[in-house]
Design an enzyme around this catalytic site. Structure first.
Site, short mmCIF file in Angstrom:
data_model
loop_
_atom_site.label_atom_id
_atom_site.label_comp_id
_atom_site.label_asym_id
_atom_site.label_seq_id
_atom_site.Cartn_x
_atom_site.Cartn_y
_atom_site.Cartn_z
N ASP A 25 0.81 -1.28 0.12
CA ASP A 25 0.11 -0.08 -0.14
C ASP A 25 1.02 1.26 0.04
OD1 ASP A 25 -2.00 -1.97 0.15
OD2 ASP A 25 -2.83 -1.23 2.05
N LYS A 130 -6.60 -4.69 -3.18
CA LYS A 130 -7.32 -5.60 -2.08
C LYS A 130 -8.25 -4.53 -1.31
CE LYS A 130 -3.47 -4.36 1.31
NZ LYS A 130 -4.32 -3.56 2.09
N CYS A 163 -2.07 -2.60 7.71
CA CYS A 163 -2.19 -3.61 6.63
C CYS A 163 -0.98 -4.49 6.69
CB CYS A 163 -2.27 -2.65 5.35
SG CYS A 163 -3.95 -1.97 5.18
N1 TIU Z 1 -2.58 0.06 4.27
C1 TIU Z 1 -3.07 0.44 5.49
O1 TIU Z 1 -2.44 0.07 6.60
N2 TIU Z 1 -4.47 0.78 5.70
C2 TIU Z 1 -4.92 1.79 6.75
O2 TIU Z 1 -6.16 2.13 6.65
N3 TIU Z 1 -3.88 2.22 7.47
C3 TIU Z 1 -4.01 3.02 8.71
O3 TIU Z 1 -2.96 3.24 9.65
N4 TIU Z 1 -5.18 3.74 8.54
#
Ligand code: TIU
Length: 230
Positions: A25, A130, A163
């Site tokens: 991400d 995802k 994530c």
């Molecule tokens: N990629 C991921 O960690 N998604 C989130 O929403 N992370 C947060 O820390 N909000």
């Protein structure tokens, strides 16, 4: 024969084959102002520090012809894969699917959903969209890994306790040997990052290993750089 490289709680057995890099991400939504991370009230600038290390790993894996899987968290434009609970959570003024400065928040294909330019994938590199926090839930990541005989995962990206940790736990339960790279993962909350690192490696590596970029790069160079024959 695996090459043991420095890691906690004990050396990580870097395999001769079956290794892949997972980049979680590293998309504009979490790293640039105006995206989902910002909408949740976070200081998104905190995540930028890891970009050089993730890039160094990405370049090394490319150099050695090793597989790289990048993920992006995002939803279909009709939000049919976004549970109402996820959309409502956070109680922020801007929700998933709403228009924002980088397009609709956390919607696949919108400008904010793109991987940051520094880590843009090359043509042919796999991107796994995802809908959840974990990269195995409702994706074809596991099918890709099985098809390529991958057994060992180097895990990087954001955010460490959300994530990244969810993905590492999912991978661990499926039998993958996971090394989380401390200086190639980041959180909006330094204490949560630290707690995650400690949880992963506690109990003699209940979820896997933690290590650093530089020893991994050195080991990869030793393992994969072809010796010059005079
Ligand atoms: N990629 C991921 O960690 N998604 C989130 O929403 N992370 C947060 O820390 N909000």
């Amino acid at each position: 024969m695996p090459t043991p490289i420095p890691a906690q709680p004990y050396p990580y057995p870097l395999p001769a084959t079956g290794l892949a890099l997972i980049i979680i991400d590293m998309q504009r939504d979490f790293i640039e102002p105006g995206g989902f991370g910002d909408a949740l009230g976070n200081d998104v600038s905190l995540l930028r520090s890891i970009i050089p290390n993730v890039k160094a790993l990405q370049e090394a894996f490319r150099r050695y012809g090793l597989p790289i899987f990048q993920t992006v968290e995002g939803h279909l434009p009709d939000l049919s894969d976004c549970p109402p609970s996820k959309r409502d959570r956070g109680h922020g003024p801007i929700k998933i699917g709403d228009p924002g400065p980088m397009g609709r928040i956390l919607v696949l294909g919108e400008p904010g959903n793109g991987i940051i330019p520094e880590l843009a994938p090359l043509p042919g590199e796999v991107i796994i969209p995802k809908p959840g926090k974990g990269a195995f839930y409702a994706t074809d990541l596991e099918a890709h890994l099985k098809a390529q005989g991958i057994t060992h995962l180097i895990i990087t990206g954001v955010t460490t306790e959300v994530c990244v940790q969810t993905t590492m736990r999912e991978a661990n339960d499926r039998g993958y040997e996971c090394l989380l790279i401390e200086d190639a993962t980041e959180s909006y909350f330094p204490a949560f990052k630290q707690a995650t690192l400690e949880m992963v490696r506690a109990q003699n590596g209940i979820v896997g290993w933690t290590g650093f970029t530089e020893p991994l790069l050195s080991a990869l160079a030793l393992q994969y750089d072809a010796p010059v024959v005079a």
